[in-house]
Structure formats: C-alpha cells, structure tokens
Design a protein around this motif. Structure first.
Motif, short mmCIF file in Angstrom:
data_model
loop_
_atom_site.label_atom_id
_atom_site.label_comp_id
_atom_site.label_asym_id
_atom_site.label_seq_id
_atom_site.Cartn_x
_atom_site.Cartn_y
_atom_site.Cartn_z
N ASP A 103 -59.17 12.86 81.41
CA ASP A 103 -59.61 11.70 81.21
C ASP A 103 -58.92 10.69 80.25
N ILE A 104 -57.54 11.24 79.79
CA ILE A 104 -56.93 10.61 78.97
C ILE A 104 -55.40 10.24 79.62
N LEU A 105 -55.37 8.82 79.28
CA LEU A 105 -53.95 7.99 79.77
C LEU A 105 -53.05 7.98 78.64
N PRO A 106 -52.13 8.61 78.22
CA PRO A 106 -50.96 8.61 77.15
C PRO A 106 -50.30 6.99 77.35
N HIS A 107 -50.10 7.00 78.58
CA HIS A 107 -49.33 5.31 78.74
C HIS A 107 -49.96 4.51 79.74
N PHE A 108 -51.21 4.70 79.96
CA PHE A 108 -52.25 4.03 80.57
C PHE A 108 -51.40 3.99 82.07
N PHE A 109 -51.12 3.18 82.82
CA PHE A 109 -50.78 3.25 84.10
C PHE A 109 -49.38 3.07 83.89
N VAL A 110 -48.69 3.36 83.12
CA VAL A 110 -46.98 3.07 83.16
C VAL A 110 -46.70 4.17 83.71
N SER A 111 -45.74 4.27 84.35
CA SER A 111 -45.02 5.42 85.04
C SER A 111 -43.80 5.61 84.26
N MET A 112 -43.60 7.00 83.86
CA MET A 112 -42.12 7.51 83.32
C MET A 112 -41.21 7.84 84.25
N GLY A 113 -40.09 7.74 83.98
CA GLY A 113 -38.91 7.73 85.26
C GLY A 113 -38.81 9.24 85.19
N GLY A 114 -38.88 9.71 86.56
CA GLY A 114 -38.61 11.26 86.49
C GLY A 114 -39.93 12.14 86.23
N VAL A 115 -40.98 11.49 85.71
CA VAL A 115 -42.03 12.08 85.42
C VAL A 115 -43.30 11.30 86.19
N GLY A 116 -43.45 10.17 86.10
CA GLY A 116 -44.76 9.54 86.91
C GLY A 116 -45.82 9.04 85.95
N PHE A 117 -47.04 8.87 86.65
CA PHE A 117 -48.09 8.41 85.99
C PHE A 117 -48.91 9.70 85.41
N THR A 118 -49.02 9.81 83.90
CA THR A 118 -49.49 10.98 83.33
C THR A 118 -50.87 11.07 82.94
N VAL A 119 -51.71 12.02 83.30
CA VAL A 119 -52.77 12.08 82.73
C VAL A 119 -53.11 13.41 82.11
N VAL A 120 -53.83 13.45 80.89
CA VAL A 120 -53.92 14.55 79.97
C VAL A 120 -55.30 15.13 80.07
N GLN A 121 -55.39 16.35 79.56
CA GLN A 121 -56.49 17.00 79.59
C GLN A 121 -57.26 16.74 78.26
N GLU A 122 -58.65 16.76 78.22
CA GLU A 122 -59.11 16.53 76.88
C GLU A 122 -58.89 17.78 76.07
N ASN A 123 -59.07 19.02 76.59
CA ASN A 123 -59.15 20.14 75.98
C ASN A 123 -57.29 20.39 75.67
N GLN A 124 -56.92 20.26 74.29
CA GLN A 124 -55.63 20.27 74.19
C GLN A 124 -54.93 21.54 74.16
N GLU A 125 -55.82 22.71 74.09
CA GLU A 125 -55.26 24.03 74.03
C GLU A 125 -54.22 24.35 75.12
N ILE A 126 -53.38 25.23 75.11
CA ILE A 126 -52.61 25.61 76.27
C ILE A 126 -53.21 26.69 77.13
N ARG A 127 -54.02 26.56 78.15
CA ARG A 127 -54.77 27.33 78.92
C ARG A 127 -53.89 27.59 80.25
N PRO A 128 -53.22 28.86 80.47
CA PRO A 128 -52.62 28.98 81.76
C PRO A 128 -53.36 28.64 83.09
N GLY A 129 -52.97 27.92 83.85
CA GLY A 129 -53.61 27.58 85.35
C GLY A 129 -54.50 26.26 84.91
N LYS A 130 -54.65 25.93 83.85
CA LYS A 130 -55.55 24.47 83.57
C LYS A 130 -54.34 23.57 82.97
#
Length: 318
Positions: A103-130
C-alpha cells in the motif's frame, strides 16, 4: 493375383530442437518439484546450504532462486499486471491469508530508471517469499513517467526486492529458506540514506561522514535540518536485494537494475544512490533482529509527510 507392394507411409518427425526444449523444461520442472518436496521455510534440508558442507553451486542457486520467483508469482496472482484503478486498489487491500499489504508508494507514481514504479509492503520485516518491494514496468505508451500523479497503466511486474536495516559488514542471511538460501554477500548492496523529496518524489541522497563508503550505519533518517529538500519520505541506510524476472521466466536474475529491456525513469545514480560497500575493517557482529527488518524505514506509513503516499489515500482513485 499377386498384390503389389504398397509404399509404407513415413512418419513425420518433429524437429529435434523441440524435443530438446521439452526435455529441458521437464528437467527444470522435476528439479523444482524435488527441491520443493525436500525443503520448508522453517527447516534445513539436504537441498539447503545449511546442511551441505560445500554450500551452493550454480545449479542449486538457480533452483532456489526459481523457488522464490514462483512463490512471489503465486502470491501476486493476476496482479503481476496492474491494468486499472481497481487492480491497484486490490493490490493495496490487505491479504490476510498471506499477511501482506502492498500500500505504500515511496515515489508516488514516478518511475525509477532501471527499476520502475515501486510499491512497498506495510510490514517492513524481511520475510522470504513476501517481498518488501515490488517493481513494475510502466506502460510503453506512458507520456511522462516522472509525473508523480500521472498513472501509467498497464504496469507489468518486472521484479521484486528485499530490504533491511543496514549493519556494516553484516548482510541479511536466510540459510534455511528454500528460496533465498543461496544468496551471497555480493548480491546485497546499499540503498543510501536519502529522502524522496515532496517536490518531485525522486531521490536526494544524504550520506553520512565516514572514512570509507559504507562504514557508517546511518540508520537515522535525514531531517529538514540536513538539507533544503529533506521534506518528503526520509529513510536511513538499507541493505537492498533486487531480483528480476528473466526472459525464461524460470530463474530470476539478481542485480541492482533490471538486466533486460531498459525501464525508463529518473536516474538513481549507481554508485551513489545504490552502491556496493567498500572493504573496510571487520565489523562487530550484530544481533540478527537488527538486520532482519527495515529499521531504517520502520513506521514508514506513519512518518511525517508520508501518509499521503499510501494507495488508499490517493485522491481520485476510482
């Protein structure tokens, strides 16, 4: 009357390259099934480096990465393509079964070169497969991928990432996970202490003072006192890992930027915004909990100036 010998019809054979491709695909499928049958997310097995004195070879690394790709694709289902507002809202809807919310848009709808439009998970823990991060390629018909409020449907999944608190010299490690067990230290890079400024939602790096690149932990996010454009979405240094869907769509590729067809967007400045740490004095070991979560971005959705970066609060979303 004697019958004439009739010619025997000749069977047409398929070109051999089709057979070779079929056997290769079957071999990959069988190997993946064997790996999945002998591994689990919470236990070591003969297929993981934790139980193999020699660690991972190229074949096992490929198989484990393929497992991670498949479980990410299974997690997202048809949301590997975001076609409209309804799909975007579905992505932001809590998946209670998997315990993920993108649900989190770290750059809103701006695309990063070589990466793209980014969406971040609410739960910030590293959970393999998620994955912590999802990377989508904007529509090739997009008029301006740098417009923070211009939505460029359809977005197609290009890759995903895992990010965590930066501890100098101590990479996140998952030796018992069937998908991430074969990662190496060289797979992880640093996402520099930065702010995504509210004037364009791209990226402004605010590196710490240090003797060598990557020496400092720099976990405290920058504030307006640190730079003139430090109002927006700040975060401390992070370990980062990016994986990209490969042309064969079986084994993902690990690199900072997508290795295939270039994704348009702003320049993240390789070596500055994203970089591999220099060699330095050995770091003291840290508690595992310190580098298994995105402490540098903890409370991301609740940080000052960041509540507007949630998909659920984008004005005018249908």
């Amino acid at each position: 009357m004697a019958q004439r010998n009739q010619p025997v019809p000749q069977r047409r054979s398929r070109p051999r390259h089709h057979l070779r491709k079929g056997w290769r695909a079957a071999g990959v499928a069988i190997s993946l099934l064997a790996l999945l049958a002998t591994t689990g997310p919470a236990a070591a097995s003969p297929a993981t480096p934790a139980a193999r004195p020699g660690g991972c070879g190229p074949a096992l690394r490929a198989l484990t990465l393929a497992v991670d790709q498949q479980r990410v694709l299974n997690l997202l289902g048809d949301l590997t393509v975001i076609r409209n507002d309804a799909d975007l809202k579905r992505l932001a809807t809590p998946n209670t079964k998997a315990d993920v919310t993108y649900d989190i848009l770290p750059h809103f709808f701006v695309s990063m070169g070589g990466v793209g439009f980014t969406v971040v998970q609410e739960n910030q823990e590293i959970r393999p497969g998620k994955p912590t991060l999802l990377f989508y390629r904007p529509s090739p018909k997009a008029k301006d991928v740098l417009d923070p409020f211009g939505i460029d449907y359809p977005y197609v999944l290009a890759g995903w990432g895992y990010g965590g608190h930066y501890t100098p010299g101590v990479r996140p490690s998952f030796p018992r996970d069937p998908g991430l067990a074969c990662l190496t230290d060289s797979d992880w890079f640093i996402h520099e202490r930065s702010v995504h400024p509210a004037d364009n939602w791209q990226n402004v790096t605010v590196p710490p003072a240090e003797a060598w690149h990557g020496q400092a932990e720099a976990a405290i996010p920058p504030t307006p006192a640190d730079c003139a454009r430090c109002t927006g979405m700040p975060h401390g240094r992070l370990w980062d890992l990016h994986l990209w869907i490969s042309p064969n769509r079986v084994v993902p590729q690990v690199s900072i930027f997508n290795p295939g067809k270039p994704i348009p967007g702003f320049d993240a400045v390789a070596g500055v915004g994203f970089f591999y740490p220099d060699s330095g004095p050995p770091a003291a070991p840290a508690a595992p909990a310190d580098h298994s979560s995105m402490a540098g971005m903890a409370g991301m959705s609740g940080m000052a100036g960041m509540t507007g970066n949630k998909i659920s609060s984008v004005p005018g979303l249908g």
